[in-house]
Design a protein around this motif. Sequence first.
Motif, PDB file in Angstrom:
ATOM      1  N   ARG A  42     -18.826   1.850 -27.131  1.00  0.00           N
ATOM      2  CA  ARG A  42     -19.442   1.108 -26.024  1.00  0.00           C
ATOM      3  C   ARG A  42     -20.568   0.220 -26.543  1.00  0.00           C
ATOM      4  O   ARG A  42     -21.096   0.427 -27.628  1.00  0.00           O
ATOM      5  N   ASN A  43     -20.917  -0.761 -25.753  1.00  0.00           N
ATOM      6  CA  ASN A  43     -22.040  -1.633 -26.081  1.00  0.00           C
ATOM      7  C   ASN A  43     -23.324  -0.816 -26.077  1.00  0.00           C
ATOM      8  O   ASN A  43     -23.444   0.162 -25.337  1.00  0.00           O
ATOM      9  N   VAL A  44     -24.290  -1.223 -26.890  1.00  0.00           N
ATOM     10  CA  VAL A  44     -25.571  -0.515 -26.973  1.00  0.00           C
ATOM     11  C   VAL A  44     -26.720  -1.510 -26.810  1.00  0.00           C
ATOM     12  O   VAL A  44     -26.565  -2.706 -27.051  1.00  0.00           O
ATOM     13  N   MET A  45     -27.851  -0.969 -26.401  1.00  0.00           N
ATOM     14  CA  MET A  45     -29.061  -1.777 -26.252  1.00  0.00           C
ATOM     15  C   MET A  45     -30.069  -1.345 -27.305  1.00  0.00           C
ATOM     16  O   MET A  45     -30.201  -0.162 -27.600  1.00  0.00           O
ATOM     17  N   HIS A  52     -26.023  -5.236 -27.967  1.00  0.00           N
ATOM     18  CA  HIS A  52     -25.225  -5.309 -29.193  1.00  0.00           C
ATOM     19  C   HIS A  52     -23.838  -4.768 -28.865  1.00  0.00           C
ATOM     20  O   HIS A  52     -23.698  -3.612 -28.473  1.00  0.00           O
ATOM     21  N   PRO A  53     -22.793  -5.606 -28.982  1.00  0.00           N
ATOM     22  CA  PRO A  53     -21.441  -5.153 -28.654  1.00  0.00           C
ATOM     23  C   PRO A  53     -21.033  -3.940 -29.490  1.00  0.00           C
ATOM     24  O   PRO A  53     -21.461  -3.791 -30.639  1.00  0.00           O
TER      25      PRO A  53
END
Length: 140
Positions: A42-45, A52-53
């Motif tokens: 999954r995308n992350v922050m 961030h993809p």
Amino acid sequence: MNLQNEKCVMVIDENLPLGLIANTAAIMGITLGKEMPEVVGRNVMDQDGYLHPGIIEFPVPILKADPAAIKDIREKLYEAEFQDLYVVDFSDLAQGCKTYDEFIEKMSVTSQETLLYYGIGICEPKKKVNKLTGSLSLLR
């Protein structure tokens, strides 16, 4: 999908110039991501709130081999024992085409025997991937 039992590797012709090695890995990686979206996380922050993809959830070793060894592995992948593996390849024919339509046209009249493989990506059951590539070294 049990990611602990899965493995992906890329086997690339160690004699290629650095630019072609990078191009081969990039093209095969994009194809693997398209065909196996479940292995992309999954995308992350980050701490600052920037997105961030997602990236693949397990390592993808880049292994080296000469063209004859890559061809040998590719031919084994057509055998019944390895039919459950996901495979992507990249050849001299593909590299030489300027458009995808040209690639389709040329591939339709080209025998598998005549292809010079720059690289192959192999994914799925770890034991079978290791059986085919376990003796290869990392490309450095």
